[in-house]
Design a protein around this motif. Structure first.
Motif, PDB file in Angstrom:
ATOM      1  N   ARG A   1     -29.636 -30.105 -39.245  1.00  0.00           N
ATOM      2  CA  ARG A   1     -30.591 -29.409 -38.380  1.00  0.00           C
ATOM      3  C   ARG A   1     -31.132 -30.334 -37.280  1.00  0.00           C
ATOM      4  NH1 ARG A   1     -34.716 -26.966 -41.966  1.00  0.00           N
ATOM      5  NH2 ARG A   1     -35.286 -29.132 -42.287  1.00  0.00           N
ATOM      6  N   PHE A   2     -31.279 -31.600 -37.594  1.00  0.00           N
ATOM      7  CA  PHE A   2     -31.791 -32.569 -36.615  1.00  0.00           C
ATOM      8  C   PHE A   2     -30.678 -33.418 -36.025  1.00  0.00           C
ATOM      9  CE2 PHE A   2     -35.320 -31.795 -39.599  1.00  0.00           C
ATOM     10  CZ  PHE A   2     -36.206 -31.192 -38.716  1.00  0.00           C
ATOM     11  N   GLY A   3     -29.456 -32.944 -36.131  1.00  0.00           N
ATOM     12  CA  GLY A   3     -28.304 -33.666 -35.612  1.00  0.00           C
ATOM     13  C   GLY A   3     -27.528 -34.334 -36.729  1.00  0.00           C
ATOM     14  N   THR A   4     -26.333 -34.764 -36.391  1.00  0.00           N
ATOM     15  CA  THR A   4     -25.505 -35.450 -37.385  1.00  0.00           C
ATOM     16  C   THR A   4     -26.002 -36.885 -37.546  1.00  0.00           C
ATOM     17  OG1 THR A   4     -23.912 -36.249 -35.764  1.00  0.00           O
ATOM     18  CG2 THR A   4     -23.496 -34.057 -36.717  1.00  0.00           C
ATOM     19  N   PRO A   5     -25.680 -37.499 -38.659  1.00  0.00           N
ATOM     20  CA  PRO A   5     -26.099 -38.898 -38.834  1.00  0.00           C
ATOM     21  C   PRO A   5     -25.595 -39.808 -37.712  1.00  0.00           C
ATOM     22  CG  PRO A   5     -25.336 -38.002 -40.913  1.00  0.00           C
ATOM     23  CD  PRO A   5     -25.017 -36.976 -39.864  1.00  0.00           C
ATOM     24  N   SER A   6     -24.342 -39.604 -37.287  1.00  0.00           N
ATOM     25  CA  SER A   6     -23.793 -40.478 -36.243  1.00  0.00           C
ATOM     26  C   SER A   6     -24.518 -40.316 -34.914  1.00  0.00           C
ATOM     27  CB  SER A   6     -22.293 -40.228 -36.070  1.00  0.00           C
ATOM     28  OG  SER A   6     -22.047 -38.885 -35.744  1.00  0.00           O
ATOM     29  N   GLU A   7     -25.108 -39.157 -34.678  1.00  0.00           N
ATOM     30  CA  GLU A   7     -25.865 -38.948 -33.438  1.00  0.00           C
ATOM     31  C   GLU A   7     -27.155 -39.757 -33.395  1.00  0.00           C
ATOM     32  OE1 GLU A   7     -24.469 -34.429 -32.246  1.00  0.00           O
ATOM     33  OE2 GLU A   7     -26.192 -34.669 -33.569  1.00  0.00           O
ATOM     34  N   SER A   8     -27.554 -40.306 -34.545  1.00  0.00           N
ATOM     35  CA  SER A   8     -28.774 -41.113 -34.586  1.00  0.00           C
ATOM     36  C   SER A   8     -28.547 -42.558 -34.148  1.00  0.00           C
ATOM     37  CB  SER A   8     -29.388 -41.081 -35.985  1.00  0.00           C
ATOM     38  OG  SER A   8     -28.581 -41.810 -36.895  1.00  0.00           O
ATOM     39  N   VAL A   9     -27.300 -42.912 -33.856  1.00  0.00           N
ATOM     40  CA  VAL A   9     -27.004 -44.272 -33.381  1.00  0.00           C
ATOM     41  C   VAL A   9     -27.243 -44.282 -31.870  1.00  0.00           C
ATOM     42  CG1 VAL A   9     -25.289 -46.099 -33.192  1.00  0.00           C
ATOM     43  CG2 VAL A   9     -25.299 -44.623 -35.205  1.00  0.00           C
ATOM     44  N   ASN A  10     -28.408 -44.804 -31.485  1.00  0.00           N
ATOM     45  CA  ASN A  10     -28.787 -44.823 -30.071  1.00  0.00           C
ATOM     46  C   ASN A  10     -28.448 -46.169 -29.418  1.00  0.00           C
ATOM     47  OD1 ASN A  10     -30.790 -46.587 -30.965  1.00  0.00           O
ATOM     48  ND2 ASN A  10     -32.372 -45.012 -31.030  1.00  0.00           N
ATOM     49  N   ALA A  11     -28.725 -46.273 -28.133  1.00  0.00           N
ATOM     50  CA  ALA A  11     -28.397 -47.491 -27.373  1.00  0.00           C
ATOM     51  C   ALA A  11     -29.091 -48.722 -27.953  1.00  0.00           C
ATOM     52  CB  ALA A  11     -28.772 -47.308 -25.908  1.00  0.00           C
ATOM     53  N   ARG A  12     -30.324 -48.564 -28.409  1.00  0.00           N
ATOM     54  CA  ARG A  12     -31.068 -49.683 -28.993  1.00  0.00           C
ATOM     55  C   ARG A  12     -30.362 -50.176 -30.264  1.00  0.00           C
ATOM     56  NH1 ARG A  12     -34.771 -49.682 -32.898  1.00  0.00           N
ATOM     57  NH2 ARG A  12     -36.140 -51.466 -33.042  1.00  0.00           N
TER      58      ARG A  12
END
Length: 127
Positions: free
Chosen positions: A68-79
Motif C-alpha cells: 500500500r505504501f509502495g514496494t520495499p525496493s521503492e524505499s531505496v532513495n538517493a540518500r
C-alpha cells in the motif's frame, strides 16, 4: 518500544527475518556470502557476497503484508544509495578488494505475519 496501537515494535525482527531469507536465496543461487551486517562509521551493508569475480553489495528491504505504501525496493532513495556506496567504498578499502568488479543489488521481501516470504524480488544492478 510499543507503537501507538499497543503492539510491540518488531521492525528489527522483521528486518533480520528478511535478511535471513535473502541470504538463503542468494546461497541457493550460488552466491558466496562474505559478510552480513558489516558496519563502519558511514553505515551498514546488509549482505556482501560474491558471484564469479564480482563483489555484490546487497541492500535488503522489506514490508509486511502489503505494498500500500509502495514496494520495499521503492524505499531505496538517493540518500540511501549514497550511504551504501560510501560504506562499500570503506569495505573495499578495508578488505583490499581493489581489483574486484562491484555491483549493487536490492532484494525486496514482502513478509507474512509468520515472518515467511510472501514474495521476494532480486534486482541486480539496482544502482
Amino acid at each position: 518500544m510499543t507503537s501507538p496501537s499497543g503492539k510491540k515494535d518488531n521492525r528489527k525482527q522483521k528486518g533480520a527475518a528478511a535478511e535471513e531469507l535473502a541470504a538463503a536465496a542468494l546461497i541457493q543461487k550460488g552466491y558466496r556470502i562474505l559478510d552480513r551486517n558489516w558496519r563502519c562509521r558511514f553505515g551498514e551493508l546488509d549482505i556482501v557476497a560474491e558471484t564469479r569475480e564480482t563483489l555484490v553489495v546487497i541492500e535488503v528491504r522489506s514490508r509486511s503484508g502489503t505494498t500500500r505504501f509502495g514496494t520495499p525496493s521503492e524505499s531505496v532513495n538517493a540518500r540511501k544509495v549514497m550511504q551504501v556506496r560510501n560504506t562499500a567504498q570503506q569495505y573495499v578499502h578495508q578488505k583490499r578488494y581493489y581489483e574486484r568488479t562491484i555491483r549493487f543489488d536490492v532484494i525486496s521481501v514482502i513478509l507474512r505475519e509468520d515472518m515467511t516470504a510472501a514474495s521476494m524480488e532480486h534486482i541486480e544492478n539496482a544502482f
